[in-house]
Motif scaffolding. Structure first.
Motif, short mmCIF file in Angstrom:
data_model
loop_
_atom_site.label_atom_id
_atom_site.label_comp_id
_atom_site.label_asym_id
_atom_site.label_seq_id
_atom_site.Cartn_x
_atom_site.Cartn_y
_atom_site.Cartn_z
N VAL A 41 -6.89 -44.57 -30.43
CA VAL A 41 -5.63 -45.13 -29.92
C VAL A 41 -5.66 -46.65 -30.00
CG1 VAL A 41 -4.13 -45.34 -27.89
CG2 VAL A 41 -5.34 -43.20 -28.32
N TRP A 42 -4.53 -47.22 -30.46
CA TRP A 42 -4.32 -48.66 -30.44
C TRP A 42 -3.21 -48.95 -29.44
CZ3 TRP A 42 -5.74 -45.83 -34.55
CH2 TRP A 42 -6.83 -46.28 -35.29
N ALA A 59 -7.38 -35.47 -20.15
CA ALA A 59 -7.28 -34.31 -19.25
C ALA A 59 -6.97 -33.03 -20.01
CB ALA A 59 -6.20 -34.57 -18.19
N ASN A 60 -6.49 -33.17 -21.25
CA ASN A 60 -6.14 -32.00 -22.07
C ASN A 60 -7.13 -31.78 -23.21
OD1 ASN A 60 -3.39 -30.71 -21.25
ND2 ASN A 60 -3.20 -32.90 -20.86
N GLY A 61 -8.36 -32.25 -23.05
CA GLY A 61 -9.43 -31.92 -23.97
C GLY A 61 -9.58 -32.80 -25.19
N PHE A 62 -9.04 -34.00 -25.15
CA PHE A 62 -9.20 -34.93 -26.26
C PHE A 62 -10.22 -36.00 -25.86
CE2 PHE A 62 -5.10 -33.03 -27.06
CZ PHE A 62 -5.05 -32.90 -28.44
N ALA A 63 -11.06 -36.41 -26.80
CA ALA A 63 -12.01 -37.51 -26.60
C ALA A 63 -11.36 -38.75 -27.20
CB ALA A 63 -13.34 -37.20 -27.28
N VAL A 64 -10.97 -39.69 -26.36
CA VAL A 64 -10.16 -40.82 -26.78
C VAL A 64 -10.99 -42.09 -26.92
CG1 VAL A 64 -8.10 -42.18 -26.30
CG2 VAL A 64 -8.18 -39.78 -25.62
N LYS A 65 -10.87 -42.71 -28.08
CA LYS A 65 -11.45 -44.04 -28.31
C LYS A 65 -10.29 -45.01 -28.33
CE LYS A 65 -14.04 -46.82 -31.60
NZ LYS A 65 -14.74 -46.83 -32.88
N VAL A 66 -10.36 -46.05 -27.49
CA VAL A 66 -9.24 -46.98 -27.32
C VAL A 66 -9.56 -48.34 -27.94
CG1 VAL A 66 -7.82 -48.19 -25.62
CG2 VAL A 66 -8.47 -45.82 -25.22
N HIS A 67 -8.57 -48.88 -28.66
CA HIS A 67 -8.62 -50.24 -29.17
C HIS A 67 -7.53 -51.02 -28.44
CE1 HIS A 67 -11.14 -48.93 -32.55
NE2 HIS A 67 -10.31 -47.91 -32.66
N HIS A 88 2.16 -47.44 -28.11
CA HIS A 88 0.81 -47.15 -28.58
C HIS A 88 0.87 -46.22 -29.78
CE1 HIS A 88 1.65 -44.16 -25.39
NE2 HIS A 88 1.11 -43.32 -26.26
N THR A 89 -0.17 -46.31 -30.61
CA THR A 89 -0.28 -45.51 -31.83
C THR A 89 -1.65 -44.86 -31.83
OG1 THR A 89 1.11 -47.13 -32.98
CG2 THR A 89 -0.18 -45.63 -34.36
N ALA A 90 -1.70 -43.60 -32.25
CA ALA A 90 -2.97 -42.89 -32.29
C ALA A 90 -3.15 -42.19 -33.63
CB ALA A 90 -3.03 -41.85 -31.16
N LEU A 91 -4.39 -41.91 -33.95
CA LEU A 91 -4.75 -41.07 -35.10
C LEU A 91 -5.57 -39.90 -34.58
CD1 LEU A 91 -5.87 -43.53 -37.93
CD2 LEU A 91 -3.92 -41.98 -37.94
#
Length: 168
Positions: A41-42, A59-67, A88-91
């Motif tokens: 996520v940016w 909380a819904n099972g995603f491992a999030v890396k934040v920029h 915000h934008t995510a891949l």
């Protein structure tokens, strides 16, 4: 000499004894071993609603890396039309996810695997994940999650009705 019952050592007996424990979650190795789905996520470092969306995804099972670098540059690099932009934008899984898209829709996208750029919720609709905290008093605006084609065209992926009463 006392007769001590012995436990049968057949596979059927073992399964009969073990399967109910697995179903009840009583065995420690019966935990769901599926790894969390990675998301990158940016976002702006000062945006609270972006962090609330990140929390929703985790909380819904995603491992999030934040920029915390903002998202304008990455959005442009990925080819999302500016009119579809949000905060915000995510891949995830090779797809772009723009804005306050519910985790359930991201899961559906990953399961269906359409030939598309990804999903977008333009703007910041109140009641969407991350825009649904106590500060909004339960208000929910209607909004659509859009499936964005590689050429920038869109179609509705899922509609979410609001709870605002219309004026007559």
């Amino acid at each position: 000499m006392t007769n001590v019952p012995t436990t049968p050592r057949t596979r059927r007996a073992w399964l009969t004894a073990t399967l109910p424990l697995l179903a009840a979650g009583a065995l420690p190795f019966a935990v769901n071993a599926a790894a969390p789905t990675p998301v990158e996520v940016w976002k702006d470092p000062n945006c609270g609603c972006c962090q609330d969306w990140v929390d929703h995804m985790q909380a819904n099972g995603f491992a999030v890396k934040v920029h915390d670098t903002g998202n304008n540059a990455v959005r442009a690099r990925l080819g999302l039309p500016q009119k579809l932009g949000s905060c915000h934008t995510a891949l995830v899984g090779g797809y772009l996810v723009e804005g306050h898209v519910p985790a359930s829709d991201v899961r559906t996208l990953l399961r269906q695997k359409p030939d598309a750029l990804g999903l977008a919720v333009p703007g910041m609709p109140i009641g969407s994940p991350g825009m649904d905290g106590p500060a909004y008093g339960g208000r929910k605006d209607s909004y659509a999650v859009l499936l964005v084609a590689r050429n920038g065209s869109t179609r509705v992926f899922k509609n979410y009705p609001g709870n605002k009463k219309e004026s007559t």
